[in-house]
Scaffold this active site. Structure first.
Site, PDB file in Angstrom:
ATOM      1  N   CYS A 172      45.058  39.600  -9.827  1.00  0.00           N
ATOM      2  CA  CYS A 172      44.016  39.602 -10.871  1.00  0.00           C
ATOM      3  C   CYS A 172      42.689  40.118 -10.322  1.00  0.00           C
ATOM      4  O   CYS A 172      41.942  40.803 -11.034  1.00  0.00           O
ATOM      5  CB  CYS A 172      43.858  38.199 -11.449  1.00  0.00           C
ATOM      6  SG  CYS A 172      45.327  37.613 -12.302  1.00  0.00           S
ATOM      7  N   ASP A 173      42.380  39.799  -9.087  1.00  0.00           N
ATOM      8  CA  ASP A 173      41.193  40.367  -8.447  1.00  0.00           C
ATOM      9  C   ASP A 173      41.305  41.891  -8.386  1.00  0.00           C
ATOM     10  O   ASP A 173      40.342  42.615  -8.670  1.00  0.00           O
ATOM     11  CB  ASP A 173      41.034  39.819  -7.033  1.00  0.00           C
ATOM     12  CG  ASP A 173      40.272  38.510  -6.992  1.00  0.00           C
ATOM     13  OD1 ASP A 173      39.229  38.409  -7.652  1.00  0.00           O
ATOM     14  OD2 ASP A 173      40.737  37.584  -6.314  1.00  0.00           O
TER      15      ASP A 173
END
Length: 401
Positions: A172-173
């Site tokens: 997700c980063d």
């Protein structure tokens, strides 16, 4: 090779840890002058993170080294009068400001979007946060693990017995950083054409959901609730990970002709007209039985042997390998994705990092300069802003830089 696609673009990178620095790194690789603005004495938290304690203690953690090459570091205390003065000068001459504070932090420091736009109407301001700058969750702290859970990614990862399961890297980063970099470059096109800046509000949660593509559309359009399917492909069979004599092999026989070729190569032609497996939908309904039939034959050879055989038969397949094996594979080595660059003395020598995943004009793109030591370029950048030696010394005495 360095490229000049963003030559002349100055980016102020106020980000920490992963999503924001990852976005800034992509811009730096494309040729932007990325100035990393860090807090005096501490800097980016990633300087203390990673698998090498010695590097972390030197402020050059592995996590930092991975995505901060080709940047310049200046220390500025945004809470001090002198620091605010320096920051205003930096903003006035910048094209992009990138930050990943919690929403509202920069505004409380006196630099909300309205103020930034006053200083520089052409500024492209990109804020990366877990949930975006609006909505009931906007002020919540967010880490990759949290977003993986809230996006539904963990609910569809693993088997029915092991889910929910975290994806094995900060996915997700990474998606948030890529979304921010894409938005920034898009806004720069308009800025160059019209002179108008932009406020870009990038949400890691939004980016994660967007990245899930077919999983989300299965629910939104087909009304199906996504479920974990381990290494299986919901849209086809046989399409997944299969056991061989010595390891795992991915096979993606998604087309009818590929399935038939697979059966013939395995000397299991009878499976082609078997009523349980005749069509794609038949195979999807009976995927577990089909798996057992295929693995009976696949266990006769190694994954590498099957890889060569299936490639010749036109069946998409490849062994499942480790990260070290992937990085040293003939394909990745040929593409020169891994770059060896110099490093600050504290790192004890050169370091290896990943370059840009896109070749430009046929050439690889990798950083030319190493990740900076904390504040390494402070004096250099302040001099560019017009500060003299006495002014720089004064700011340092005031702990503003």
């Amino acid at each position: 090779m360095s490229v000049d696609l963003l030559d002349g673009i100055r980016v102020l990178d106020l980000t920490n840890v992963l999503a924001g620095p990852f976005a800034g790194y992509q811009l730096a690789l494309m040729g932007a002058d990325v100035i990393k603005i860090e807090t005096p004495g501490t800097g980016d938290l990633a300087r203390q993170l990673g698998a090498d304690p010695q590097l972390s203690s030197a402020g050059l953690g592995v996590s930092f080294l991975a995505q901060n090459a080709e940047k310049r570091s200046v220390t500025v205390d945004l809470k001090s009068t002198g620091g605010k003065e320096v920051f205003e000068k930096l903003v006035a001459g910048a094209d992009v400001l990138l930050e990943n504070f919690r929403p509202g932090v920069l505004e409380r420091l006196g630099f909300g979007w309205d103020r930034l736009r006053e200083i520089n109407p052409r500024l492209v301001y990109c804020a990366v946060s877990g949930f975006g700058s609006t909505g009931p969750m906007r002020t919540r702290p967010a880490y990759d693990q949290v977003i993986q859970g809230l996006s539904g990614i963990m609910s569809v990862t693993g088997t029915p017995e092991t889910a929910p399961l975290r994806v094995g890297y900060p996915v997700c980063d990474s998606f948030g950083g890529l979304a921010a970099a894409f938005a920034i470059t898009s806004a720069l096109v308009r800025q160059r054409r019209t002179g108008v800046g932009a406020f870009l509000d990038t949400s890691m949660l939004d980016a994660a959901l967007t990245s899930m593509g077919w999983v989300v559309s299965d629910h939104l359009i087909a009304g199906r609730t996504p479920v974990p399917m381990a290494n299986e492909n919901i849209t086809s069979a046989p399409s997944g990970t299969f056991r061989t004599a010595d390891g795992a092999l991915n096979i993606a026989a998604n087309k009818q002709e590929q399935y038939e070729a697979l059966c013939r190569v395995l000397e299991r032609a009878e499976l082609i007209d078997d009523p349980r497996f005749r069509t794609r939908e038949d195979r999807k309904r009976n995927r577990d039985v089909l798996r057992r039939e295929l693995e009976t034959s696949l266990r006769a050879r190694t994954a590498a042997e099957w890889d060569a055989i299936l490639l010749g038969a036109g069946v998409p397949a490849a062994p499942v390998v480790s990260v070290p094996d992937a990085l040293t594979s003939d394909q990745v080595v040929h593409r020169e994705l891994v770059a060896t660059i110099g490093s600050p003395a504290a790192a004890g020598g050169p370091v290896r990092v990943l370059g840009l995943p896109t070749r430009v004009d046929g050439e690889r793109v990798s950083p030319a300069s190493p990740p900076p030591a904390l504040g390494q370029h402070t004096d250099e950048i302040l001099t560019e802003l017009g500060y003299g030696r006495a002014d720089i010394d004064r700011l340092r005495e005031e702990n503003a830089i």
